[in-house]
Scaffold this motif. Structure first.
Motif, short mmCIF file in Angstrom:
data_model
loop_
_atom_site.label_atom_id
_atom_site.label_comp_id
_atom_site.label_asym_id
_atom_site.label_seq_id
_atom_site.Cartn_x
_atom_site.Cartn_y
_atom_site.Cartn_z
N LEU A 170 32.39 13.60 80.51
CA LEU A 170 33.21 12.64 79.78
C LEU A 170 33.87 13.24 78.54
N SER A 171 33.44 14.42 78.13
CA SER A 171 33.96 15.04 76.90
C SER A 171 35.35 15.62 77.13
N GLY A 172 35.87 16.27 76.07
CA GLY A 172 37.15 16.94 76.19
C GLY A 172 37.12 18.11 77.14
N ASN A 173 35.94 18.58 77.51
CA ASN A 173 35.81 19.63 78.52
C ASN A 173 35.93 19.10 79.94
N GLY A 174 36.03 17.77 80.04
CA GLY A 174 36.12 17.16 81.37
C GLY A 174 37.20 16.11 81.44
N ALA A 196 22.36 14.23 83.15
CA ALA A 196 22.44 15.14 82.00
C ALA A 196 23.84 15.70 81.82
N TRP A 197 24.60 15.81 82.92
CA TRP A 197 25.96 16.35 82.83
C TRP A 197 26.99 15.30 82.40
N THR A 198 26.61 14.07 82.34
CA THR A 198 27.57 13.00 82.03
C THR A 198 28.30 13.22 80.71
N GLY A 209 33.89 27.70 73.16
CA GLY A 209 34.79 28.11 74.23
C GLY A 209 34.21 27.81 75.60
N ALA A 210 34.76 28.45 76.63
CA ALA A 210 34.32 28.17 78.00
C ALA A 210 32.86 28.55 78.21
N ALA A 211 32.45 29.72 77.71
CA ALA A 211 31.07 30.17 77.90
C ALA A 211 30.09 29.31 77.12
N GLY A 212 30.41 29.07 75.86
CA GLY A 212 29.51 28.27 75.03
C GLY A 212 29.38 26.84 75.51
N SER A 213 30.50 26.25 75.91
CA SER A 213 30.45 24.86 76.36
C SER A 213 29.66 24.71 77.65
N GLN A 214 29.73 25.73 78.51
CA GLN A 214 28.95 25.66 79.75
C GLN A 214 27.46 25.83 79.46
N LEU A 215 27.12 26.68 78.51
CA LEU A 215 25.71 26.83 78.15
C LEU A 215 25.16 25.53 77.57
N LEU A 216 25.97 24.86 76.74
CA LEU A 216 25.52 23.64 76.10
C LEU A 216 25.69 22.41 77.00
N GLY A 217 26.72 22.43 77.82
CA GLY A 217 27.00 21.25 78.63
C GLY A 217 26.42 21.28 80.04
N VAL A 218 26.38 22.48 80.64
CA VAL A 218 25.95 22.60 82.03
C VAL A 218 24.49 23.00 82.15
N VAL A 275 21.13 40.12 83.92
CA VAL A 275 19.91 39.59 83.29
C VAL A 275 20.14 38.17 82.80
N VAL A 276 21.28 37.95 82.15
CA VAL A 276 21.61 36.60 81.66
C VAL A 276 21.72 35.62 82.83
N GLN A 277 22.36 36.04 83.91
CA GLN A 277 22.51 35.17 85.08
C GLN A 277 21.16 34.85 85.71
N MET A 278 20.24 35.83 85.71
CA MET A 278 18.91 35.59 86.28
C MET A 278 18.18 34.50 85.49
N VAL A 279 18.32 34.54 84.16
CA VAL A 279 17.62 33.59 83.31
C VAL A 279 18.26 32.20 83.38
N THR A 280 19.57 32.17 83.52
CA THR A 280 20.28 30.88 83.53
C THR A 280 20.40 30.35 84.96
#
Length: 297
Positions: free
Chosen positions: A45-49, A39-41, A60-69, A150-155
């Motif tokens: 492979l994207s511009g974030n990697g 799932a992380w591939t 940005g960094a936060a949004g891309s991690q939520l969507l990518g990680v 709270v956000v960290q607990m959910v994620t």
């Protein structure tokens, strides 16, 4: 004439179910790693990697991690735990799993101790490494701590701990004992993160090999601390998740304002120092039992 009938015999499981039942831990670890990595591939492979694909995850960094990680994080440990539990124990096992996930197991004082001791230990370690006393953080930072937690607990907490601790740890401890169980789970937990070091999450393709190596040592040491809290609290998953996410929340929300002159390497080594010292203490104090009650014999 009396006709006797034998009770219905349980039906044999499917070949896949049979294989999973024979080796639930092997299936869990293999699925947790492979499903997340797959799932992380796109993120890797994207511009974030690696930049193989000329496309960048938005936000940005936060949004891309939520969507990518995050999708891979959920698909791996918690997804694998649910799959293997369903295959080996059925619906009854899944209901019991849900009950264990919400069981507090300990008094509220434990939660207070974890919530205070984690930032205190990391602040002391950071001050020792940077040679500077922490600065007074702005009120906005203090106000953001609880929502961030709270956000960290959910994620992070909900994605990882139901697999590594709730599913794998009891089974590993029954077979190998606490020290070996913490070692194996810690190593695999750390290895699960390794592909992310090819992305902005871990520093990108040019990251020094020292950084993932330090991370592996940290996860291994922290695994002993997590195992002690897991056992000592009666397997309270909310408390275990709080321990894990308190670390992430401290570095995400407060660390930069507390140590404005610090570097990314300082954060890594502060966590490494605190984890190694805490692991050494719990191993010595518990004589390797890590809070697991002795089996009567």
């Amino acid at each position: 004439m009396t006709v006797t009938t034998s009770p219905p015999q349980p039906q044999a499981g499917t070949p896949l179910r049979t294989r999973v039942r024979r080796r639930p831990l092997t299936w869990f670890f293999a699925l947790a790693l492979s499903m997340s990595w797959l799932a992380w591939t796109p993120y890797i492979l994207s511009g974030n990697g690696l930049g193989v694909w000329h496309w960048t995850f938005p936000g940005g960094a936060a949004g891309s991690q939520l969507l990518g990680v995050l999708p891979g994080a959920y698909l791996g440990p918690i997804g694998s735990a649910l799959f293997v539990t369903g295959m080996t124990e059925g619906r009854a096992g899944l209901r019991e799993w849900r009950g264990r996930m919400t069981r507090l197991g300990v008094r509220w004082r434990w939660f207070l101790v974890v919530a205070v001791s984690v930032p205190a230990a990391l602040t002391l370690a950071s001050a020792a490494l940077t040679g500077r006393a922490p600065a007074l953080p702005p009120a906005a930072v203090l106000a953001a701590c609880l929502p961030g937690l709270v956000v960290q607990m959910v994620t992070t907490g909900l994605a990882e701990e139901p697999g590594w601790r709730e599913f794998a740890m009891p089974r590993m401890q029954r077979r190998y004992g606490p020290p070996v169980a913490a070692l194996v789970v810690g190593l695999l937990w750390g290895a699960w993160h390794l592909p992310l070091f090819l992305t902005e999450w871990g520093g990108g393709p040019g990251v020094s090999p020292v950084r993932p190596l330090e991370f592996m040592v940290t996860t291994l040491a922290f695994s002993y601390v997590m195992t002690w809290v897991f056992n000592r609290s009666g397997e309270s998953m909310p408390l275990v998740m709080l321990l894990h996410t308190s670390v992430n929340n401290y570095f995400s929300v407060a660390w930069t304002d507390l140590f404005p002159h610090g570097t990314v390497e300082d954060t890594t080594r502060a966590l490494l120092l605190a984890s190694v010292l805490a692991a050494a203490v719990v191993l010595v104090v518990t004589r390797g039992r890590l809070g697991l009650a002795a089996t009567p014999g």
